[in-house]
Design a protein around this motif. Structure first.
Motif, PDB file in Angstrom:
ATOM      1  N   GLN A   1      29.026 -24.133  25.331  1.00 11.03           N
ATOM      2  CA  GLN A   1      29.212 -24.272  26.772  1.00 11.03           C
ATOM      3  C   GLN A   1      28.560 -25.576  27.202  1.00 11.03           C
ATOM      4  O   GLN A   1      27.340 -25.700  27.234  1.00 11.03           O
ATOM      5  N   VAL A   2      29.397 -26.567  27.498  1.00 13.18           N
ATOM      6  CA  VAL A   2      28.911 -27.901  27.848  1.00 13.18           C
ATOM      7  C   VAL A   2      29.753 -28.447  28.992  1.00 13.18           C
ATOM      8  O   VAL A   2      30.884 -27.998  29.229  1.00 13.18           O
ATOM      9  N   PRO A   3      29.240 -29.440  29.733  1.00 15.20           N
ATOM     10  CA  PRO A   3      30.017 -30.042  30.823  1.00 15.20           C
ATOM     11  C   PRO A   3      31.257 -30.752  30.294  1.00 15.20           C
ATOM     12  O   PRO A   3      31.278 -31.247  29.163  1.00 15.20           O
ATOM     13  N   ASP A   4      32.262 -30.782  31.116  1.00 14.29           N
ATOM     14  CA  ASP A   4      33.470 -31.521  30.751  1.00 14.29           C
ATOM     15  C   ASP A   4      33.113 -32.988  30.532  1.00 14.29           C
ATOM     16  O   ASP A   4      32.319 -33.571  31.267  1.00 14.29           O
ATOM     17  N   GLY A   5      33.712 -33.551  29.508  1.00 11.69           N
ATOM     18  CA  GLY A   5      33.454 -34.957  29.213  1.00 11.69           C
ATOM     19  C   GLY A   5      32.293 -35.185  28.290  1.00 11.69           C
ATOM     20  O   GLY A   5      31.925 -36.333  28.013  1.00 11.69           O
ATOM     21  N   SER A   6      31.668 -34.115  27.772  1.00 11.94           N
ATOM     22  CA  SER A   6      30.546 -34.270  26.838  1.00 11.94           C
ATOM     23  C   SER A   6      31.064 -34.788  25.506  1.00 11.94           C
ATOM     24  O   SER A   6      32.188 -34.500  25.091  1.00 11.94           O
ATOM     25  N   THR A   7      30.231 -35.537  24.826  1.00 13.82           N
ATOM     26  CA  THR A   7      30.624 -36.141  23.552  1.00 13.82           C
ATOM     27  C   THR A   7      29.523 -35.940  22.511  1.00 13.82           C
ATOM     28  O   THR A   7      28.431 -35.469  22.815  1.00 13.82           O
ATOM     29  N   HIS A   8      29.830 -36.341  21.276  1.00 19.03           N
ATOM     30  CA  HIS A   8      28.883 -36.297  20.158  1.00 19.03           C
ATOM     31  C   HIS A   8      28.274 -34.901  19.979  1.00 19.03           C
ATOM     32  O   HIS A   8      27.078 -34.751  19.700  1.00 19.03           O
ATOM     33  N   LEU A   9      29.091 -33.871  20.142  1.00 22.75           N
ATOM     34  CA  LEU A   9      28.599 -32.513  19.999  1.00 22.75           C
ATOM     35  C   LEU A   9      28.403 -32.179  18.519  1.00 22.75           C
ATOM     36  O   LEU A   9      29.231 -32.524  17.672  1.00 22.75           O
ATOM     37  N   SER A  10      27.302 -31.494  18.219  1.00 25.52           N
ATOM     38  CA  SER A  10      26.976 -31.159  16.832  1.00 25.52           C
ATOM     39  C   SER A  10      26.218 -29.844  16.790  1.00 25.52           C
ATOM     40  O   SER A  10      25.347 -29.594  17.621  1.00 25.52           O
ATOM     41  N   VAL A  11      26.557 -29.006  15.797  1.00 29.18           N
ATOM     42  CA  VAL A  11      25.863 -27.734  15.572  1.00 29.18           C
ATOM     43  C   VAL A  11      25.291 -27.763  14.162  1.00 29.18           C
ATOM     44  O   VAL A  11      26.006 -28.054  13.197  1.00 29.18           O
ATOM     45  N   SER A  12      24.008 -27.465  14.032  1.00 28.78           N
ATOM     46  CA  SER A  12      23.366 -27.535  12.725  1.00 28.78           C
ATOM     47  C   SER A  12      22.327 -26.431  12.591  1.00 28.78           C
ATOM     48  O   SER A  12      21.786 -25.928  13.580  1.00 28.78           O
TER      49      SER A  12
ATOM     50  N   GLY B   1      24.237 -32.946  21.855  1.00 30.71           N
ATOM     51  CA  GLY B   1      25.356 -33.758  22.290  1.00 30.71           C
ATOM     52  C   GLY B   1      24.952 -34.664  23.438  1.00 30.71           C
ATOM     53  O   GLY B   1      23.777 -34.754  23.814  1.00 30.71           O
ATOM     54  N   THR B   2      25.917 -35.346  23.997  1.00 34.06           N
ATOM     55  CA  THR B   2      25.696 -36.259  25.121  1.00 34.06           C
ATOM     56  C   THR B   2      26.578 -35.836  26.283  1.00 34.06           C
ATOM     57  O   THR B   2      27.799 -35.667  26.124  1.00 34.06           O
ATOM     58  N   GLY B   3      25.947 -35.644  27.450  1.00 30.54           N
ATOM     59  CA  GLY B   3      26.687 -35.224  28.637  1.00 30.54           C
ATOM     60  C   GLY B   3      27.509 -36.357  29.217  1.00 30.54           C
ATOM     61  O   GLY B   3      27.377 -37.526  28.827  1.00 30.54           O
ATOM     62  N   PRO B   4      28.361 -36.050  30.190  1.00 33.58           N
ATOM     63  CA  PRO B   4      29.215 -37.081  30.797  1.00 33.58           C
ATOM     64  C   PRO B   4      28.423 -38.151  31.538  1.00 33.58           C
ATOM     65  O   PRO B   4      28.918 -39.262  31.735  1.00 33.58           O
ATOM     66  N   ASP B   5      27.184 -37.823  31.933  1.00 34.58           N
ATOM     67  CA  ASP B   5      26.354 -38.806  32.621  1.00 34.58           C
ATOM     68  C   ASP B   5      25.463 -39.575  31.654  1.00 34.58           C
ATOM     69  O   ASP B   5      24.603 -40.349  32.064  1.00 34.58           O
ATOM     70  N   GLY B   6      25.662 -39.344  30.350  1.00 37.26           N
ATOM     71  CA  GLY B   6      24.874 -40.050  29.347  1.00 37.26           C
ATOM     72  C   GLY B   6      23.598 -39.343  28.960  1.00 37.26           C
ATOM     73  O   GLY B   6      22.906 -39.780  28.031  1.00 37.26           O
ATOM     74  N   ALA B   7      23.265 -38.263  29.644  1.00 35.22           N
ATOM     75  CA  ALA B   7      22.046 -37.531  29.313  1.00 35.22           C
ATOM     76  C   ALA B   7      22.273 -36.657  28.095  1.00 35.22           C
ATOM     77  O   ALA B   7      23.395 -36.201  27.818  1.00 35.22           O
ATOM     78  N   GLY B   8      21.199 -36.412  27.332  1.00 35.69           N
ATOM     79  CA  GLY B   8      21.297 -35.587  26.139  1.00 35.69           C
ATOM     80  C   GLY B   8      21.478 -34.122  26.470  1.00 35.69           C
ATOM     81  O   GLY B   8      20.955 -33.613  27.452  1.00 35.69           O
ATOM     82  N   LEU B   9      22.240 -33.437  25.651  1.00 39.05           N
ATOM     83  CA  LEU B   9      22.462 -32.005  25.800  1.00 39.05           C
ATOM     84  C   LEU B   9      21.794 -31.282  24.641  1.00 39.05           C
ATOM     85  O   LEU B   9      21.777 -31.787  23.512  1.00 39.05           O
ATOM     86  N   GLN B  10      21.298 -30.094  24.897  1.00 36.69           N
ATOM     87  CA  GLN B  10      20.663 -29.333  23.830  1.00 36.69           C
ATOM     88  C   GLN B  10      20.686 -27.850  24.181  1.00 36.69           C
ATOM     89  O   GLN B  10      20.448 -27.450  25.318  1.00 36.69           O
ATOM     90  N   ALA B  11      20.992 -27.021  23.173  1.00 40.40           N
ATOM     91  CA  ALA B  11      20.963 -25.573  23.321  1.00 40.40           C
ATOM     92  C   ALA B  11      20.678 -24.976  21.950  1.00 40.40           C
ATOM     93  O   ALA B  11      20.944 -25.601  20.912  1.00 40.40           O
ATOM     94  N   THR B  12      20.133 -23.778  21.929  1.00 41.57           N
ATOM     95  CA  THR B  12      19.782 -23.137  20.664  1.00 41.57           C
ATOM     96  C   THR B  12      20.244 -21.688  20.639  1.00 41.57           C
ATOM     97  O   THR B  12      20.471 -21.076  21.675  1.00 41.57           O
ATOM     98  N   ALA B  13      20.360 -21.161  19.439  1.00 41.20           N
ATOM     99  CA  ALA B  13      20.663 -19.751  19.213  1.00 41.20           C
ATOM    100  C   ALA B  13      19.959 -19.367  17.907  1.00 41.20           C
ATOM    101  O   ALA B  13      19.412 -20.230  17.207  1.00 41.20           O
TER     102      ALA B  13
END
Length: 271
Positions: free
Chosen positions: A65-76, A109-121
């Motif tokens: 679940q990320v904002p539209d336009g997010s890039t460089h998404l990665s799951v590890s 990942g990187t949000g549409p505004d250039g800010a970093g995105l992060q979530a965990t499970a």
């Protein structure tokens, strides 16, 4: 919403006293002020796994679940391998061969505004069920010795998909065995006609791998002994008087024939 209300005190008092309708002037008009500027609510970043517990080798899927336009998404994760992102906001992964325990799964990942995105499970890895140890393959011959032409029944029990035996004692050198679908393979080996007396190894194979060798003794054909033939030679016996023959044209006088020299000094006969 914020509202501003302004009413002339004189007009209000007169209206109340006279019970009539008050005439409002421009300066005394009720004014409603509204803050109509929209308030942006950022989309919450999140990661959801298809399961919270799995065993090594299991396949799982995930949703992002990320904002539209997010890039460089990665799951590890240390617990995941072969992570593949699918079209949209999801993906698949395979649980790695790791020890039992709880492991974190990270989304970046990187949000549409250039800010970093992060979530965990988190995912709990459970120990895989131990694989059953297959029973060892076995070889059995109907007899452990034979003569040329003898037929030997061969039996192999194995969990492999095929079985065979090889030996120089058997015709053709190899005997392929036929399975019954329940782990038992059988066949018939024929002792080679030119086998020699002695011991031979019988190698057993299951799934192409040799698993045992047994000893097989043979008794080859024997060649009849040829005894030397003694010549039947009879000793020469002297002639008896009755068997003595006188040459034709001579007289058996016991003396030398006429004209034969008697001695070195003998003179020729003179008549």
């Amino acid at each position: 919403m914020r509202k501003a209300l302004s009413i002339s005190a004189i007009v209000l008092a007169s209206s109340m006293a006279l019970g009539g309708t008050a005439t409002a002037f421009a300066a005394d008009t009720i004014s409603l002020a509204t803050d109509s500027s929209p308030t942006a609510r950022p989309t919450q970043t999140g990661l959801k796994l298809s399961t919270s517990a799995a065993k090594p080798g299991d396949s799982i899927s995930f949703e992002m679940q990320v904002p539209d336009g997010s890039t460089h998404l990665s799951v590890s994760s240390e617990a995941l391998g072969d992570v593949r992102m699918t079209d949209g906001r999801g993906g698949t992964a395979k649980v790695a061969d790791v020890k039992e325990g709880s492991y974190g799964v990270s989304l970046t990942g990187t949000g549409p505004d250039g800010a970093g995105l992060q979530a965990t499970a988190r995912i709990v890895v459970k120990a895989a069920a131990p694989k059953p140890t297959p029973a060892p393959s076995t070889l059995r011959l109907s007899q452990d010795s034979g003569r040329p032409g003898d037929r030997i029944t061969v039996t192999v029990r194995t969990t492999a998909k095929d079985a065979a035996v090889k030996s120089a004692a058997f015709t053709g050198g190899q005997v392929d065995l036929k399975g019954d679908g329940k782990g038992t393979f059988t066949g018939t080996a024929t002792v080679a006609p030119d086998v020699r007396t002695g011991y031979y190894g019988v190698d057993a194979y299951a799934g192409g791998n040799k698993f045992d060798t047994v000893k097989f003794s043979t008794e080859g054909k024997t060649t009849p002994e040829v005894k030397p033939v003694k010549p039947d030679v009879k000793p020469v016996q002297p002639l008896r008087p009755s068997e003595h023959r006188t040459p034709k044209g001579s007289v058996n006088t016991g003396q030398a024939p006429a004209g034969s020299p008697v001695g070195a000094d003998a003179e020729p006969f003179r008549g």
